[in-house]
Design a protein around this motif. Structure first.
Motif, mmCIF file in Angstrom:
data_model
loop_
_atom_site.group_PDB
_atom_site.id
_atom_site.type_symbol
_atom_site.label_atom_id
_atom_site.label_comp_id
_atom_site.label_asym_id
_atom_site.label_seq_id
_atom_site.Cartn_x
_atom_site.Cartn_y
_atom_site.Cartn_z
ATOM 1 N N VAL A 163 -35.454 -25.053 -32.673
ATOM 2 C CA VAL A 163 -34.936 -26.444 -33.167
ATOM 3 C C VAL A 163 -35.860 -27.365 -33.686
ATOM 4 C CG1 VAL A 163 -33.591 -28.557 -31.923
ATOM 5 C CG2 VAL A 163 -33.453 -25.986 -31.305
ATOM 6 N N PHE A 223 -27.204 -24.831 -26.433
ATOM 7 C CA PHE A 223 -28.476 -25.149 -26.204
ATOM 8 C C PHE A 223 -29.044 -26.183 -24.817
ATOM 9 C CE2 PHE A 223 -28.813 -23.218 -29.493
ATOM 10 C CZ PHE A 223 -29.960 -22.422 -30.428
ATOM 11 N N PRO A 251 -24.983 -23.634 -30.972
ATOM 12 C CA PRO A 251 -25.656 -24.244 -32.094
ATOM 13 C C PRO A 251 -25.150 -24.697 -33.199
ATOM 14 C CG PRO A 251 -25.973 -21.538 -31.029
ATOM 15 C CD PRO A 251 -24.837 -22.456 -30.303
ATOM 16 N N ILE A 292 -28.579 -35.873 -27.766
ATOM 17 C CA ILE A 292 -28.217 -34.584 -28.385
ATOM 18 C C ILE A 292 -27.631 -34.162 -26.446
ATOM 19 C CG2 ILE A 292 -27.866 -32.334 -28.910
ATOM 20 C CD1 ILE A 292 -30.098 -33.094 -30.921
ATOM 21 N N ILE A 329 -36.880 -26.212 -23.630
ATOM 22 C CA ILE A 329 -35.407 -26.376 -24.743
ATOM 23 C C ILE A 329 -35.664 -24.841 -23.977
ATOM 24 C CG2 ILE A 329 -34.045 -26.217 -26.662
ATOM 25 C CD1 ILE A 329 -36.367 -28.026 -28.542
ATOM 26 N N ALA A 331 -30.906 -28.740 -37.881
ATOM 27 C CA ALA A 331 -31.892 -28.919 -37.238
ATOM 28 C C ALA A 331 -32.756 -27.884 -35.955
ATOM 29 C CB ALA A 331 -31.556 -29.954 -35.690
ATOM 30 N N TYR A 332 -31.524 -26.647 -36.512
ATOM 31 C CA TYR A 332 -31.409 -25.096 -35.887
ATOM 32 C C TYR A 332 -31.113 -24.423 -37.666
ATOM 33 C CZ TYR A 332 -30.839 -20.934 -32.873
ATOM 34 O OH TYR A 332 -30.577 -19.744 -32.874
ATOM 35 N N ASP A 365 -31.269 -36.883 -32.205
ATOM 36 C CA ASP A 365 -31.106 -36.274 -33.754
ATOM 37 C C ASP A 365 -31.305 -37.853 -35.167
ATOM 38 O OD1 ASP A 365 -28.984 -38.386 -33.618
ATOM 39 O OD2 ASP A 365 -27.200 -37.331 -33.818
ATOM 40 N N GLU A 379 -23.461 -27.412 -33.226
ATOM 41 C CA GLU A 379 -23.849 -28.970 -33.063
ATOM 42 C C GLU A 379 -25.326 -30.011 -33.605
ATOM 43 O OE1 GLU A 379 -20.529 -30.161 -29.260
ATOM 44 O OE2 GLU A 379 -22.027 -28.486 -28.987
ATOM 45 N N LEU A 380 -26.445 -28.354 -33.010
ATOM 46 C CA LEU A 380 -27.294 -29.057 -33.517
ATOM 47 C C LEU A 380 -27.776 -28.820 -35.139
ATOM 48 C CD1 LEU A 380 -29.644 -26.895 -31.091
ATOM 49 C CD2 LEU A 380 -29.271 -29.216 -31.379
ATOM 50 N N VAL A 433 -25.370 -27.704 -25.314
ATOM 51 C CA VAL A 433 -24.551 -28.182 -26.843
ATOM 52 C C VAL A 433 -24.290 -26.083 -27.796
ATOM 53 C CG1 VAL A 433 -25.605 -30.281 -26.912
ATOM 54 C CG2 VAL A 433 -26.645 -28.695 -28.291
ATOM 55 N N LEU A 473 -36.369 -31.054 -33.481
ATOM 56 C CA LEU A 473 -36.773 -32.038 -33.430
ATOM 57 C C LEU A 473 -37.747 -31.934 -32.398
ATOM 58 C CD1 LEU A 473 -32.786 -32.682 -32.821
ATOM 59 C CD2 LEU A 473 -34.366 -33.429 -35.063
#
Length: 242
Positions: A128, A78, A116, A227, A55, A122-123, A221, A118-119, A114, A130
């Motif tokens: 992150v 990201f 931050p 994602i 990532i 998870a962020y 996700d 939008e995560l 994306v 995931l």
């Protein structure tokens, strides 16, 4: 650092204690980037072609000397990265004491970046949380969790890169290869699997990439939706190879 420890062990190198307290970072070339479905063109299979699923963050303008707290506010996007490595060129190159160049060819990036937010949940903690999923020739290769064992979070990495210089908008800072100590999660590169085979059987049985092999890197996700889209590349002989 779990990843670094394994690949260094594979080439007979130890891991200094300060690797756990100070980020290890190299500066890659930025004059070329591969699209998510562009081929990985290499002149020779003998160079030890490997993928590295990662990532990365993309920043806006980061002032020199920014603290991790300050750096966090400069992370804008990201993306996923395939940080291609030529494993058999690395030992001789690093032995010169000046770091990677020939052994780190052009990297590929996901089709979507994306923000931050939008995560979603998870962020957090600058990481992150995931699984990062890799498939090799259509078969699952690994899905290690990207968050819990990320030794240095993204704000810390951006701050590290900005210690002695400002970072211009569009700077890309990678996480390093996602890796877990839980081996059941699989790996994000071939070098790790080969090292584990050496530990278990005395010799590696998994080959490095060959021409025609295909690598797919993706993150889903919590609802199973992609994602970033997928990096999906095939290894090919560079047409200009001598």
């Amino acid at each position: 650092v779990n990843h670094v420890e394994l690949v260094r062990k594979a080439r007979g190198a130890t891991t200094p204690d300060d690797f756990w307290t100070d980020p290890l970072m190299y500066q890659g070339c930025s004059d070329g980037m591969l699209g998510p479905t562009d081929p990985i063109e290499v002149a020779s299979e003998e160079w030890g072609i490997d993928f590295e699923s990662e990532i990365a963050v993309i920043t806006d303008d980061v002032p020199m000397g920014a603290s991790p707290d300050q750096a966090a506010g400069h992370i804008q996007l990201f993306v996923l990265v395939n940080d291609v490595s030529l494993r058999n060129l690395i030992p001789a190159e690093l032995s010169k004491g000046f770091g990677f160049l020939q052994s780190k060819p052009t990297s590929a990036f996901s089709p979507v970046a994306v923000t931050p937010d939008e995560l979603g949940p998870a962020y957090h903690d600058g990481r992150v949380h995931l699984p990062l999923r890799t498939r090799l020739n259509g078969e699952p290769f690994g899905a290690p969790e990207a968050g819990p064992e990320m030794t240095f979070d993204f704000p810390r990495l951006v701050s590290h890169a900005a210690l002695t210089r400002r970072l211009g908008a569009g700077t890309i800072v990678g996480s390093g290869t996602v890796s877990n100590s839980d081996r059941s999660r699989g790996s994000s590169c071939l070098a790790e699997r080969r090292m584990l085979e050496i530990v278990e059987a005395g010799a590696p049985s998994t080959p490095f990439l060959r021409f025609g092999d295909r690598v797919r890197i993706e993150m889903l996700d919590g609802e199973g939706q992609t994602i970033f889209g997928a990096i999906d590349q095939q290894v090919a002989r560079y047409p200009g190879a001598r």
